[in-house]
Design a protein around this motif. Structure first.
Motif, PDB file in Angstrom:
ATOM      1  N   ALA A  98       2.348   1.656  -3.356  1.00  0.00           N
ATOM      2  CA  ALA A  98       1.492   2.021  -4.391  1.00  0.00           C
ATOM      3  C   ALA A  98       1.013   3.387  -4.004  1.00  0.00           C
ATOM      4  CB  ALA A  98       0.082   1.230  -4.190  1.00  0.00           C
ATOM      5  N   ASP A  99       0.943   3.894  -2.684  1.00  0.00           N
ATOM      6  CA  ASP A  99       0.781   5.503  -2.625  1.00  0.00           C
ATOM      7  C   ASP A  99       2.122   6.311  -3.092  1.00  0.00           C
ATOM      8  OD1 ASP A  99      -1.604   5.059  -1.331  1.00  0.00           O
ATOM      9  OD2 ASP A  99      -0.778   5.031   0.583  1.00  0.00           O
ATOM     10  N   ASP A 136       0.843  -1.123   0.096  1.00  0.00           N
ATOM     11  CA  ASP A 136       0.121   0.028   0.057  1.00  0.00           C
ATOM     12  C   ASP A 136       0.816   1.195  -0.072  1.00  0.00           C
ATOM     13  OD1 ASP A 136      -2.152  -1.734  -0.069  1.00  0.00           O
ATOM     14  OD2 ASP A 136      -2.722  -1.182   2.109  1.00  0.00           O
ATOM     15  N   LYS A 137       1.954   1.047   0.918  1.00  0.00           N
ATOM     16  CA  LYS A 137       2.833   2.502   0.926  1.00  0.00           C
ATOM     17  C   LYS A 137       3.583   2.662  -0.403  1.00  0.00           C
ATOM     18  CE  LYS A 137       3.868   2.612   5.740  1.00  0.00           C
ATOM     19  NZ  LYS A 137       4.937   2.434   6.886  1.00  0.00           N
ATOM     20  N   THR A 179       3.831   9.463  -9.670  1.00  0.00           N
ATOM     21  CA  THR A 179       3.433   9.477 -10.773  1.00  0.00           C
ATOM     22  C   THR A 179       2.850  11.217 -10.975  1.00  0.00           C
ATOM     23  OG1 THR A 179       2.736   7.242 -10.924  1.00  0.00           O
ATOM     24  CG2 THR A 179       1.665   8.642 -12.371  1.00  0.00           C
ATOM     25  N   ASP A 180       1.877  11.671  -9.981  1.00  0.00           N
ATOM     26  CA  ASP A 180       1.349  12.887  -9.876  1.00  0.00           C
ATOM     27  C   ASP A 180       2.510  13.814 -10.123  1.00  0.00           C
ATOM     28  OD1 ASP A 180      -1.068  11.608  -9.594  1.00  0.00           O
ATOM     29  OD2 ASP A 180      -1.252  12.047  -7.482  1.00  0.00           O
ATOM     30  N   LYS A 181       3.410  13.685  -9.131  1.00  0.00           N
ATOM     31  CA  LYS A 181       4.524  14.691  -9.312  1.00  0.00           C
ATOM     32  C   LYS A 181       5.234  14.921 -10.818  1.00  0.00           C
ATOM     33  CE  LYS A 181       6.252  14.874  -4.654  1.00  0.00           C
ATOM     34  NZ  LYS A 181       7.422  14.550  -3.707  1.00  0.00           N
ATOM     35  N   ALA A 239       4.253   5.282  -5.366  1.00  0.00           N
ATOM     36  CA  ALA A 239       4.165   5.493  -6.943  1.00  0.00           C
ATOM     37  C   ALA A 239       3.091   6.277  -7.294  1.00  0.00           C
ATOM     38  CB  ALA A 239       3.923   3.948  -7.315  1.00  0.00           C
ATOM     39  N   GLU A 240       1.958   6.381  -6.900  1.00  0.00           N
ATOM     40  CA  GLU A 240       0.876   7.424  -7.280  1.00  0.00           C
ATOM     41  C   GLU A 240       1.256   8.753  -6.991  1.00  0.00           C
ATOM     42  OE1 GLU A 240      -3.723   8.310  -6.211  1.00  0.00           O
ATOM     43  OE2 GLU A 240      -2.972   6.160  -5.637  1.00  0.00           O
ATOM     44  N   LYS A 241       2.020   9.067  -5.821  1.00  0.00           N
ATOM     45  CA  LYS A 241       2.536  10.387  -5.529  1.00  0.00           C
ATOM     46  C   LYS A 241       3.457  10.725  -6.572  1.00  0.00           C
ATOM     47  CE  LYS A 241       1.448  10.627  -0.837  1.00  0.00           C
ATOM     48  NZ  LYS A 241       2.136  10.788   0.547  1.00  0.00           N
TER      49      LYS A 241
END
Length: 155
Positions: free
Chosen positions: A125-126, A122-123, A132-134, A128-130
């Motif tokens: 994935a979070d 989960d961490k 990706t957003d950046k 990676a999502e952050k």
């Protein structure tokens, strides 16, 4: 037995002395000696029979006692075997209980490891999502900058 032999020897010596010093005729003395010899022979036979019976009784008693001892030994051996079997059963039960506790602990450890792995996933994935957003924001900013520069350059 030694006292008995002394008694017999004393009796024999006394009988011989009495024969030699007796005031009877030879025929009377011989008849008397023959009678006494027969009595002594009968007594010896009776004594032999009594001794034989005593020995047989002793052998019978020893045999019965031996059978009794053998029975006691067998009983003790059976009891000892039962105690050993009980101790083996008790030990097996303890080993089985320990195996079950170990299996439960392994299950708990596996569950804990799965929980830790899930949290880490989960961490990740979070993160990676952050990231990706950046990256998307940075790309968007770069595109905007490039468009601004291109606009300025075309002007």
């Amino acid at each position: 037995m030694n006292k008995f032999m002394s008694f017999i020897l004393g009796g024999t010596i006394g009988a011989i002395g009495a024969l030699l010093l007796a005031p009877r005729s030879g025929q009377e003395t011989r008849n008397l000696v023959a009678d006494q010899a027969n009595v002594a022979m009968n007594n010896a036979q009776e004594f032999g029979e009594q001794a034989m019976n005593t020995i047989q009784d002793g052998i019978k008693q020893a045999s019965e006692r031996g059978q009794e001892v053998i029975g006691n030994v067998k009983e003790a051996a059976d009891k000892g075997a039962a105690e050993v079997s009980d101790k083996n059963d008790e030990l097996r039960a303890k080993i089985e209980a320990a195996r079950e506790r170990i299996a439960e602990q392994v299950k708990e450890n596996a569950k804990d490891a799965a929980d830790v792995a899930e949290k880490a996933t989960d961490k990740a994935a979070d993160a990676a999502e952050k990231a990706t957003d950046k990256a998307a924001n940075a790309a968007e900013k770069a595109v905007d900058k490039a468009a601004d520069k291109a606009d300025k350059a075309t002007k």
